[in-house]
Write a protein that holds these residues in place. Sequence first.
Motif, short mmCIF file in Angstrom:
data_model
loop_
_atom_site.label_atom_id
_atom_site.label_comp_id
_atom_site.label_asym_id
_atom_site.label_seq_id
_atom_site.Cartn_x
_atom_site.Cartn_y
_atom_site.Cartn_z
N GLN A 20 2.79 -8.53 -5.54
CA GLN A 20 2.98 -7.12 -5.88
C GLN A 20 3.33 -6.31 -4.64
OE1 GLN A 20 3.35 -8.01 -8.84
NE2 GLN A 20 2.07 -6.57 -9.99
N TRP A 21 3.93 -5.14 -4.86
CA TRP A 21 4.41 -4.30 -3.76
C TRP A 21 3.94 -2.88 -4.03
CZ3 TRP A 21 10.35 -3.51 -2.54
CH2 TRP A 21 10.48 -2.93 -1.27
N GLY B 17 -0.07 -1.87 -7.01
CA GLY B 17 -0.04 -2.57 -5.73
C GLY B 17 -1.26 -2.17 -4.91
N TYR B 18 -1.88 -3.15 -4.25
CA TYR B 18 -3.14 -2.86 -3.56
C TYR B 18 -2.97 -1.88 -2.41
CZ TYR B 18 -7.53 -3.42 -1.12
OH TYR B 18 -8.74 -3.16 -0.52
N GLY B 19 -1.87 -1.99 -1.65
CA GLY B 19 -1.76 -1.26 -0.38
C GLY B 19 -1.20 0.14 -0.47
N CYS B 20 -1.54 0.89 -1.51
CA CYS B 20 -1.01 2.26 -1.66
C CYS B 20 -1.61 3.24 -0.66
CB CYS B 20 -1.25 2.77 -3.07
SG CYS B 20 -0.32 1.89 -4.34
N SER B 21 -2.78 2.91 -0.12
CA SER B 21 -3.43 3.76 0.89
C SER B 21 -3.55 5.21 0.42
CB SER B 21 -2.69 3.64 2.23
OG SER B 21 -2.71 2.31 2.69
N ASP B 22 -3.09 6.18 1.22
CA ASP B 22 -3.30 7.58 0.85
C ASP B 22 -2.47 8.02 -0.36
OD1 ASP B 22 -5.15 7.85 2.82
OD2 ASP B 22 -4.02 9.23 4.07
N HIS B 23 -1.59 7.17 -0.84
CA HIS B 23 -0.90 7.47 -2.10
C HIS B 23 -1.87 7.47 -3.28
CE1 HIS B 23 3.19 7.60 -0.58
NE2 HIS B 23 2.95 6.52 0.12
N TYR B 24 -3.06 6.87 -3.09
CA TYR B 24 -4.06 6.93 -4.16
C TYR B 24 -4.51 8.36 -4.43
CZ TYR B 24 -4.59 1.83 -4.13
OH TYR B 24 -4.37 0.48 -4.24
N TYR B 25 -4.37 9.22 -3.43
CA TYR B 25 -4.75 10.62 -3.63
C TYR B 25 -3.79 11.34 -4.58
CZ TYR B 25 -7.80 10.24 0.51
OH TYR B 25 -8.77 9.89 1.41
N LYS C 189 -0.60 -11.81 -3.45
CA LYS C 189 0.06 -12.67 -2.48
C LYS C 189 1.23 -11.90 -1.86
CE LYS C 189 2.40 -16.21 -3.94
NZ LYS C 189 2.92 -17.38 -4.70
N GLY C 190 1.60 -12.28 -0.63
CA GLY C 190 2.76 -11.68 0.01
C GLY C 190 2.45 -10.44 0.82
N CYS C 191 3.51 -9.84 1.35
CA CYS C 191 3.43 -8.59 2.12
C CYS C 191 3.71 -7.43 1.19
CB CYS C 191 4.45 -8.62 3.26
SG CYS C 191 4.74 -7.03 4.05
N ASP C 192 2.72 -6.58 0.96
CA ASP C 192 2.95 -5.48 0.01
C ASP C 192 3.29 -4.18 0.72
OD1 ASP C 192 0.47 -4.54 0.87
OD2 ASP C 192 -0.20 -4.00 -1.14
N TYR D 54 9.32 -9.14 4.21
CA TYR D 54 9.75 -7.94 4.94
C TYR D 54 11.28 -7.86 4.98
CZ TYR D 54 8.90 -4.02 8.08
OH TYR D 54 8.82 -2.76 8.61
N LEU D 55 11.92 -9.00 5.20
CA LEU D 55 13.38 -9.02 5.30
C LEU D 55 14.03 -8.64 3.98
CD1 LEU D 55 16.00 -9.68 6.81
CD2 LEU D 55 15.66 -12.08 6.19
N ARG D 56 13.60 -9.26 2.89
CA ARG D 56 14.27 -9.01 1.61
C ARG D 56 13.96 -7.61 1.08
NH1 ARG D 56 11.18 -11.04 -3.27
NH2 ARG D 56 9.01 -11.27 -2.63
N ARG D 57 12.75 -7.12 1.35
CA ARG D 57 12.39 -5.81 0.82
C ARG D 57 12.91 -4.66 1.68
NH1 ARG D 57 6.32 -7.51 -1.54
NH2 ARG D 57 7.15 -8.13 -3.57
N SER D 58 13.17 -4.92 2.94
CA SER D 58 13.76 -3.89 3.80
C SER D 58 15.28 -3.82 3.64
CB SER D 58 13.42 -4.16 5.27
OG SER D 58 14.04 -5.36 5.71
N LYS D 59 15.84 -4.83 2.94
CA LYS D 59 17.29 -4.89 2.67
C LYS D 59 18.13 -4.94 3.95
CE LYS D 59 16.82 -2.59 -1.82
NZ LYS D 59 16.52 -3.86 -2.49
#
Length: 694
Positions: free
Chosen positions: A14-15, A50-58, A233-236, A343-348
């Motif tokens: 997930q991302w 996605g787990y890594g939303c950080s301050d977007h949870y606010y 799994k992966g880099c989110d 990182y490569l595929r998601r950064s395009k």
Amino acid sequence: MGRAVVVATCALNQWALDFEGNLERIFRSIDIAKSKGARYRLGPELEICGYGCSDHYYESDTLLHSFQVLEKLLQSPATQDIICDVGMPVLHRNVRYNCRVIFLNKKILLIRPKISLANAGNYRELRWFTPWSKARHVEEYFLPRIIQEVTGQETVPFGDAVLATNDTCLGAEICEELWAPNSPHIEMGLDGVEIFTNSSGSHHVLRKAHARVDLVNSATAKNGGIYILANQKGCDGDRLYYDGCAMISMNGETVAQGTQFSLDDVEVLVATLDLEDVRSYRAEISSRNLAASKVSPYPRVKVDFALSCPDDVAVPTCMPIQWRHHSPEEEISLGPACWLWDYLRRSKQAGFLLPLSGGIDSSATACIVYSMCHQVCLAVKNGNADVLADARRIVNDETYIPKDPREFCKRIFTTCYMASENSSQDTCKRAKLLAEQIGSYHINLNIDAAVKAVVGIFSVVTGRTPQFSVCGGSSRESLALQNVQARIRMVLAYLFAQLTLWARGMPGGLLVLGSANVDESLRGYLTKYDCSSADINPIGGISKTDLKNFIQYCLENFQLTALSSIMSAPPTAELEPLVDGQVAQTDEADMGMTYAELSIYGKLRKIAKAGPYSMFCKLINMWKEICTPREVASKVKHFFRMYSVNRHKMTTLTPSYHAENYSPDDNRFDLRPFLYNTSWSWQFRCIDKQVNTL
């Protein structure tokens, strides 16, 4: 008879905030689970947003879009006739919780909030969520209108409860709760819960997987039961790589194991297990049964559904398996490689550029990229359509099929040796040979003209020309001249990353890779805004010792013979003038400590929470055979002086793959000041006093 239950768990790549992609991967996992006969499907923690939303949870948007995804899941025929357990943030009475939403046939059965929040190391869940503190208590949750219109429910149970199906009882844990000393599965098991579920967002650290596996197996070894673990799994979108390892355990033994490192975005494990095995296992544990007779009951949500079929006597069930762990060298080869691919595929972007010095660190980084190319070719060979589509987009060729890692490496990886008058022919040859063996597009250039131009500007303005120490200059002059070289290399790295493909008539740009290891960062043995400044760094959380072992692994497994001479060469920055054509500068001499010592300092400082005095007290025993107390004191003082003088460099450290628990990453893992009183007068006086008594 209704005793063989079929359950599924998964690892999803997930991302953060990729609601469209996250929904698609959730649907794929449900489809696979159903196709294999599963009646229950468990997903990772906070998988919807996605787990890594950080301050977007606010943000209310994150909550809104999570419910919109949940609406799609509830409406879909794909989720019929299977209990689906998904993760998302939920606002209940104006308090935000990290929740599991469990539903069946367009009806929400239970919203279960997380009880123990992860709030150490890389985790900051208490910043965004509140733990549910009402044990065995359930409240009414008023559903948003978009969900009410689908389910026909106005309210649903919210709180600490378990599900009672027609054939068994299930209880949920969420990630950290497995690691807590008072894990809910203990009392749930005593109250008759037979299936425990755990949705995790657990990241990779070298040598950590066995701890997670042992915890899962031990959860049911003493109390019996079935334990199902799902993981991200992966880099989110951050420094962490979530390493899958979805698993199913019964009565203390693993019965299904997922992969730890994989380029598959969706991995589903399905197991058929006999509930009678749980019941007979528990029957003979008298201490467990005595405790069970006194336990306070959990609220039960009755579910008119079974995880088993009535006529299942002949259904084969899963048998225990032996978990196969990767070696640390394999972990380094696979984990950062998968992280780089995400990182490569998601950064395009169109690939990577690495300043390749011919030393161990940059060579290890090059080997990780080469390993990534291996993983891509293997995934395509195994029929992974997602990886093939990403590879074609990256190389801008809709007919391309990556088959040979060296050929793929040539397309997406540029290495660059940046020589100066202080560089030796040996490092130049080593870099070129390694580039040839991995297949990278290799550039040789010389930075002397740029260095002289920059120093010339200073000389014109001030009328003074700095000199190296060996030429009669002061240490200040020598250090400044070394830093100019290092910073010029950073500027050129970004220039070539932006325009190399343009010059070759190809579209896109390249991501710049850094190659400072965790020990050098801890000591501050790097120039601020030099080649350690990059877009990402796959080895920034890995020690020099582990990197040396990894180089040996690559030499043996990838047959990269160029690594042999790289292994035997002393690490050097090559920033000071050569002496008789040979390198006179070495890293360990510059640092005043060895890499082996640095690893020990790092672990004591971060993992053992040792300040100067505590570190001294520990090391006089650890090193009593090789150092006097006075020598230990001198080493500890030198480390803390250098660490504190250079701590400011950590504020600009390149985002690095997190692989080591003594990482000095200032972003969120290692939170300390960057302006110290570097004399450490009180602390060092305590050390001196102790030395005088020994």
